[in-house]
Design an enzyme around this catalytic site. Structure first.
Site, PDB file in Angstrom:
ATOM      1  N   ASP A   1       0.861  -1.175   0.000  1.00 10.00           N
ATOM      2  CA  ASP A   1       0.000   0.000   0.000  1.00 10.00           C
ATOM      3  C   ASP A   1       0.905   1.234   0.000  1.00 10.00           C
ATOM      4  OD1 ASP A   1      -2.455   1.543   0.525  1.00 10.00           O
ATOM      5  OD2 ASP A   1      -1.595   1.819   2.516  1.00 10.00           O
TER       6      ASP A   1
ATOM      7  N   ASP B   1      -0.145   5.098   0.993  1.00  8.87           N
ATOM      8  CA  ASP B   1      -0.363   6.083   2.060  1.00  8.87           C
ATOM      9  C   ASP B   1      -0.407   5.425   3.437  1.00  8.87           C
ATOM     10  OD1 ASP B   1      -0.760   8.408   0.282  1.00  8.87           O
ATOM     11  OD2 ASP B   1      -2.478   7.235  -0.403  1.00  8.87           O
TER      12      ASP B   1
END
Length: 177
Positions: free
Chosen positions: A10, A12
């Site tokens: 991922d 953020d």
């Protein structure tokens, strides 16, 4: 032979930023994140970005800007959901569409892949849906996922809880035998 074929990360809150949207031009990696990506690649693993970016649908960034950023960081490919929350798609986490697309494109067995993320009810649930290993990092929304929001993904257990991305990569490389 590597036990794992690929690692999905991922963006953020996992490799940098705050857990909230930050435009690619302003995004800053966490200390050790760039090295972590390189360590996985040096070990012969594919490394993919795996991110929901609904701000693309609002015109606040482009998919090309994100792709350029992930290329600069050394990712092998980027799987990006650009859709807003009201749009129906199979790629927006917790749906596993991005993982399935990557598996088809690269001939992956998702049970031999690892997902690293900071959000239990998106990253961990998408990984769980396809039988991938799940590593929750405590950065970004990670602490909240383990505490305040744990009820949203109560039926899913991470395989490892990492302090940060470098800790996650160390665990992967130690267990990849």
């Amino acid at each position: 032979m590597n036990c794992y074929q690929a690692v999905f990360m991922d963006r953020d809150g996992t490799i940098g930023g705050t857990g909230h949207f930050i435009h690619p031009r302003d995004f800053i990696l966490y200390q050790g994140a760039q090295e972590a990506i390189h360590e996985l690649k040096e070990a012969g693993l594919k490394v993919f970005a795996f991110t929901n970016q609904h701000r693309i649908s609002r015109g606040q960034a482009t998919i090309e800007e994100f792709r350029r950023q992930f290329d600069e960081y050394g990712f092998d490919d980027a799987f990006i959901c650009p859709h807003g929350s009201s749009e129906k798609c199979d790629c927006k986490k917790p749906e596993p569409g991005m993982l399935r697309t990557a598996a088809e494109k690269y001939g992956l067995d998702l049970s031999r892949c690892v997902v690293i993320g900071d959000v239990g009810d998106t990253d961990m649930m998408a990984a769980h849906a396809v039988g991938a290993k799940k590593i929750l990092v405590k950065t970004g929304w990670g602490e909240g996922s383990l505490n305040t929001f744990r009820d949203r993904w109560i039926d899913v257990e991470p395989d490892y809880i990492a302090d940060h991305i470098q800790d996650a990569v160390t665990w992967i490389l130690r267990s990849d035998t």
